[in-house]
Scaffold this motif. Structure first.
Motif, short mmCIF file in Angstrom:
data_model
loop_
_atom_site.label_atom_id
_atom_site.label_comp_id
_atom_site.label_asym_id
_atom_site.label_seq_id
_atom_site.Cartn_x
_atom_site.Cartn_y
_atom_site.Cartn_z
N LEU A 86 38.04 59.39 74.16
CA LEU A 86 38.11 59.49 72.70
C LEU A 86 37.57 60.83 72.20
O LEU A 86 38.13 61.42 71.27
CB LEU A 86 37.33 58.33 72.07
CG LEU A 86 37.97 56.95 72.30
CD1 LEU A 86 37.00 55.84 71.90
CD2 LEU A 86 39.27 56.81 71.51
N GLU A 87 36.50 61.31 72.80
CA GLU A 87 35.98 62.62 72.40
C GLU A 87 36.97 63.72 72.74
O GLU A 87 37.03 64.75 72.04
CB GLU A 87 34.64 62.87 73.09
CG GLU A 87 33.51 62.01 72.55
CD GLU A 87 32.24 62.08 73.36
OE1 GLU A 87 31.21 61.58 72.88
OE2 GLU A 87 32.28 62.65 74.48
N GLY A 88 37.78 63.50 73.77
CA GLY A 88 38.78 64.48 74.14
C GLY A 88 39.90 64.62 73.13
O GLY A 88 40.63 65.62 73.14
N ILE A 89 40.07 63.63 72.26
CA ILE A 89 41.10 63.73 71.21
C ILE A 89 40.47 63.97 69.84
O ILE A 89 41.15 63.87 68.81
CB ILE A 89 42.00 62.47 71.18
CG1 ILE A 89 41.19 61.20 70.91
CG2 ILE A 89 42.80 62.35 72.46
CD1 ILE A 89 42.04 59.95 70.71
N GLY A 90 39.16 64.27 69.82
CA GLY A 90 38.52 64.68 68.58
C GLY A 90 37.58 63.67 67.96
O GLY A 90 36.94 63.96 66.96
N ALA A 91 37.48 62.46 68.53
CA ALA A 91 36.56 61.46 67.98
C ALA A 91 35.14 61.76 68.47
O ALA A 91 34.94 62.49 69.44
CB ALA A 91 36.99 60.06 68.41
N SER A 92 34.15 61.20 67.80
CA SER A 92 32.77 61.42 68.22
C SER A 92 32.01 60.11 68.22
O SER A 92 32.25 59.23 67.38
CB SER A 92 32.08 62.43 67.29
OG SER A 92 32.06 61.95 65.96
N PHE A 93 31.10 59.99 69.18
CA PHE A 93 30.29 58.78 69.30
C PHE A 93 29.40 58.64 68.09
O PHE A 93 28.79 59.58 67.63
CB PHE A 93 29.44 58.84 70.57
CG PHE A 93 28.69 57.57 70.86
CD1 PHE A 93 29.34 56.48 71.42
CD2 PHE A 93 27.35 57.46 70.57
CE1 PHE A 93 28.66 55.31 71.69
CE2 PHE A 93 26.66 56.29 70.83
CZ PHE A 93 27.32 55.21 71.39
N GLY A 94 29.35 57.44 67.54
CA GLY A 94 28.54 57.19 66.36
C GLY A 94 29.40 57.13 65.12
O GLY A 94 29.59 56.07 64.52
N SER A 95 29.99 58.26 64.74
CA SER A 95 30.78 58.28 63.51
C SER A 95 32.17 57.68 63.70
O SER A 95 32.72 57.08 62.78
CB SER A 95 30.90 59.71 62.97
OG SER A 95 31.50 60.56 63.94
N ASN A 96 32.75 57.82 64.90
CA ASN A 96 34.09 57.28 65.15
C ASN A 96 34.11 56.16 66.19
O ASN A 96 35.05 55.37 66.23
CB ASN A 96 35.04 58.38 65.62
CG ASN A 96 35.19 59.52 64.64
OD1 ASN A 96 34.89 60.66 64.98
ND2 ASN A 96 35.60 59.24 63.42
#
Length: 951
Positions: free
Chosen positions: A111-121
């Motif tokens: 998910l972080e690889g497509i622009g999401a971030s842990f916590g907020s997304n």
């Protein structure tokens, strides 16, 4: 029968049902067989797989190319046995630490690889009766990404790895989450639940659990809990966004086909809450508690699901909302007066204590000054008696009805711009609690007609059934310290019984239909107009010299935002530090024009419009917002804010009393003084930065502060106004000419931002230790580094990139590898004044004996980046997330409002070349920034270590 005809027929039935609320048809009635369930919104695709899994899918393009993916479990801490307390919450954590198709941190990495971030997304939460996993605002550029997100939901449903090493690593993280929340108020809350749910699981199942269990449970116990309760018959998928509904449904059927229907499954029981013949009286106190609260609650049976799904359920919700809105307005009026018996009070109708699924309640609560529970209880019961005996009056109902209708109308106006998250949360609630899923036009039509049919007499008739005298629960939460009297259970109950026997008079009718302005100001003119292609803006120069910049957008159908700014601020003033500190706290206490704050609120009932002023260090600011329909109201409020601010000595006295009570209560928290200590250490010659003290509140000079504040806004000279939203220029122009071009312009006010007066923290390298007695062992580390730089758009984005990289790094090293904290806050930014500089702040909370060891990892991580450069993986994710956030910002009115201010007010264009600048950032530039910071001469580390309280 057409839907419209059905609604009209239902309304006729509701009229009969509601008319008997004061008689034998109670709010708890069984649903008449003649009232069917309301129709479901056809825009949402609902279904259930053969294995029992439910799903809700909706196409929605706000925001564009984004989607929400939730899996809802009708399972929470209530399914735990005594030896499992904390496992539901633990399972929620460990779900991110490895699954069948996403081993290790595979979910986060993908998910972080497509622009999401842990916590907020990427997040989840555990409650008493449900656990919900949320992938929010996820970019969905292609079908494969959608399928991967559905596969994540699949694995959460049935394929968690639950590896020994990951379980052990997470134990420390959860203990640190507990540590961050274990305050005196939290301990009081837990004790009150135990007392008010005697012998019931609801009193023993705080989701955070028991730490001795979290530290020591055998691995297999967690695996058994997962296998027992995470099953498709208790799960639902909620997928909303810019997706193809048919394709998503097909993917769900394909990907979840391998999960079998449960056989011999444990029964999912919603634990009943017992009635109580005798009052339950619960009192809790703690030396570190900062909240002094009491409540009076009457338990009631829940509304049957068939009623909640019908039109009668909608009518009941409307009636309950009206009652609570009118009661809370009364309580608000009381707290606006000096010597108020309580600091705040409220009424609520809903699930018992906001958590029980099997018992509803009507509750009243009040916050009181330390030890002052008796006057608070007396006043609270007096209003309860007044409401029950005399009901509400016509003006109260009219205001409450207007407020309700204007919000329903806004929902209707924004129906095509509603965010994915709002839809997703609605489907989560429907799956966990039932109710209705009407489409918005039908709901708007229904409420509009219903509000005309349901009379005040019918609403007052419903009070007899809500304000009963049985199933009583009394609660009191207090600080525990010398000099604060805490009642015994018998004393508290006796005071309540005395209170409900009070003789009271009816509330006098208070009608407020006056105009905001009795006489409209003389209009000025737009003397010059410019169409600027830069941002697609229109610029007006007004006859009084004020400039107006406006930009029309279609991001929201019914939103208009306004701001205004000019240089000046508190640093340009010759005034005492205390007066500067109080500028924004006291400026709007008195109301506007002929209206005090209470009267102004009543006059604005049913209108969506607000305006506020603010004095920052460098600028004088005005902000406002409105619906399209209430644009003129917002501008009238603006005009009054500038030309007719109102002083109110009683309001000032009320502020003093409530502020002093708040400061006194805050002292019980051992950390309350830490912020003050840090401010005084970092800014030894800037007392205006220090938190307000009790002595300063008593010393405050209301008249002098008002004069100082109004001197900043009495003239419109130098201001630029910005408008953004669904603006019609032809409508806005005459209003601007009427209410802004007519504002007075007086020479002599300094409106140049005093950038040279900005104060920085003390220079040099410093380490400081603070300590204090505290019940829960607590350690805190705060680091601040700064280094000189030059100011540029690229510099801003390089700082943001390093900030994101550090967030990823410290999450891994300090949270995950060490299990040392619940979270690390890391921020790197580029400041502009008085000279450009980079600054970095990192802080976290942990166990006191670990704080220095873990803080060494902060600098070790930064040093490694300075020496070897950032991880390419972390760098790529940071850039991707920056791209995602920026693309989303471009569809927000608030973002554009700030960018208009940056460009036209400060000459900064942070939009036009954003993508080009972002793409030009290199790992070497991030490495260079890390090196600057690690070599910085200005480095401050502050530690807090609690010490054990003396017995």
């Amino acid at each position: 029968m057409k839907l419209q005809q059905r609604i009209l027929t239902f309304l006729a039935v509701v009229s009969l049902g509601v008319a008997t609320f004061s008689g034998v048809t109670p709010l708890r009635a069984q649903a008449p067989q003649s009232i069917p369930a309301l129709p479901l919104d056809t825009a949402v695709r609902m279904g259930k797989l053969p294995n029992g899994l439910s799903y809700f899918i909706r196409h929605n393009a706000e925001p564009q190319a984004r989607a929400e993916f939730y899996i809802v479990q009708r399972v929470g801490s209530m399914q735990e046995e005594d030896s499992q307390r904390g496992l539901a919450h633990f399972l929620e954590h460990i779900a991110f630490n490895g699954t069948k198709h996403f081993p290790g941190k595979g979910i986060d990495h993908f998910l972080e690889g497509i622009g999401a971030s842990f916590g907020s997304n990427i997040n989840a939460y555990t409650s008493f009766d449900e656990t919900v996993y949320t992938l929010m605002n996820i970019p969905v550029p292609r079908k494969s990404v959608v399928d991967s997100c559905i596969l994540i939901l699949h694995d959460w449903s049935n394929s968690l790895s639950l590896e020994d090493k990951e379980i052990d690593a997470e134990r420390g993280v959860i203990e640190e989450e507990w540590r961050s929340r274990d305050s005196g108020d939290a301990r009081n809350q837990e004790r009150l639940l135990e007392l008010t749910f005697p012998g019931n699981k609801y009193g023993q199942r705080m989701p955070i659990g028991k730490m001795d269990i979290v530290r020591n449970f055998p691995y297999q116990v967690l695996r058994d809990y997962y296998k027992k309760w995470y099953r498709p018959d208790q799960q639902a998928l909620v997928i909303v966004g810019d997706i193809n509904v048919d394709e998503v449904e097909a993917s769900i059927k394909r990907l979840f086909a391998d999960i079998p229907a449960p056989v011999g499954a444990a029964e999912r029981v919603y634990v009943p809450v017992e009635n109580n013949d005798k009052p339950i009286v619960a009192i809790a106190s703690d030396p570190e508690a900062t909240q002094n609260l009491l409540s009076i609650t009457y338990k009631q049976e829940v509304t049957p699901p068939e009623i909640r799904a019908s039109i009668l359920g909608v009518a009941m919700r409307y009636v309950k909302h009206m009652i609570t809105a009118m009661a809370n307005e009364r309580f608000g009026d009381i707290t606006q007066k000096p010597n108020a018996p309580f600091l705040g009070a409220s009424m609520d109708i809903g699930p018992l204590f906001g958590l029980a699924k099997t018992k509803d309640a009507t509750g009243f609560g009040a916050a009181f000054k330390e030890g002052a529970w008796e006057p608070a209880l007396k006043a609270l019961t007096a209003e309860m008696v007044r409401i029950k005996k005399y009901g509400f009056n016509k003006s109260e109902y009219e205001r409450a009805r207007k407020e309700y209708l204007v919000n329903v109308k806004k929902l209707y106006n924004e129906r095509n711009k509603r965010k994915n998250k709002a839809w997703a949360e609605e489907y989560v609630s429907y799956f966990t609690d039932g109710g209705t899923l009407l489409d918005i036009p039908t709901y708007y039509d229904l409420i509009s007609k219903m509000s005309e049919q349901i009379t005040l007499e019918q609403i007052n008739g419903a009070l007899a059934e809500l304000l009963t005298e049985d199933n009583l629960v009394l609660m009191l939460s207090s600080v525990k310290k010398d000099g604060v009297k805490i009642p015994t259970e018998a004393e508290f109950l006796a005071a309540y019984e005395t209170g409900i026997r009070q003789q009271v008079e009816p509330l006098k009718e208070a009608v407020s239909n006056e105009k905001l302005l009795d006489k409209l100001p003389m209009k000025g003119k737009v003397v010059k107009e410019l169409k600027d292609q830069k941002y697609g803006s229109t610029i007006w120069t007004l006859s009084n010299g004020v400039r107006v910049v406006l930009k029309k957008t279609d991001y929201k159908e019914d939103e208009i935002l306004m701001s205004a700014q000019r240089g000046g601020g508190s640093l340009s003033m010759t005034a005492s530090p205390l007066d500067k500190k109080l500028l924004n706290q006291l400026s709007d206490l008195g109301g506007l024009g002929k209206f005090d704050v209470t009267a102004l609120g009543k006059a604005l009932a049913g209108r969506i419009a607000s305006v506020s002023t603010n004095v920052s260090n460098l600028y004088d600011d005005i902000s406002g917002s409105s619906s399209k329909e209430d644009l003129e109201t917002m501008l009238q409020l603006l005009y009054l804010s500038i030309t007719a601010p109102r002083a109110d000595q009683e309001a000032f006295k009320t502020w003093q009393e409530q502020t002093l009570a708040g400061l006194q209560a805050a002292k019980a928290n051992p950390l309350s003084s830490l912020g003050d200590s840090i401010s005084r250490f970092l800014y030894p010659k800037s007392p205006e930065r220090y938190p307000l003290t009790e002595a300063e509140v008593k010393e405050a000079n209301y008249e002098r502060v008002l004069k100082l504040h109004h001197s900043r806004f009495a003239t419109a000279e130098g201001f630029t106004y910005y408008f953004i939203g669904n603006i019609d220029e032809a409508t806005l122009r005459p209003l601007v000419e009427r209410y802004i071009a007519s504002l007075p312009v007086k020479k002599g006010v300094q409106h140049k931002a005093p950038y040279d007066k900005v104060v920085r923290a003390i220079p040099g390298t410093h380490t400081k230790l603070y300590s204090k007695e505290m019940a829960t062992p607590t350690g805190i580390a705060v680091n601040s580094l700064s280094a000189p730089s030059t100011y540029s758009h690229k510099g801003i984005l390089i700082a943001s990139t390093l900030s994101s990289i550090l967030d990823q790094l410290y999450t891994k090293t300090i949270r995950e590898d060490e299990g040392g904290t619940y979270g690390v806050s890391a921020n790197v930014s580029l400041g502009r004044y008085p000279q450009p500089y980079y600054s970095m702040t990192v802080q976290f909370q942990t166990e006191p004996t670990k704080v220095e060891k873990l803080n060494a990892l902060v600098f070790h991580g930064l040093e490694d980046i300075a020496k070897n450069g950032p991880s390419q993986d972390y760098f790529d994710k940071a850039i991707k997330n920056m791209e995602k956030e920026h693309s989303e910002s471009l569809r927000r009115n608030g973002y554009w409002l700030s960018q208009l201010n940056h460009y036209y007010g400060q000459g900064l264009d942070l939009v036009t070349d954003f993508d080009q600048v972002r793409k030009s950032i290199t790992p070497a530039e991030v490495q260079a920034l890390a090196k600057q910071l690690i070599e910085a001469k200005d480095r401050i580390t502050i530690y807090f270590k609690s010490i054990e309280p003396k017995k």
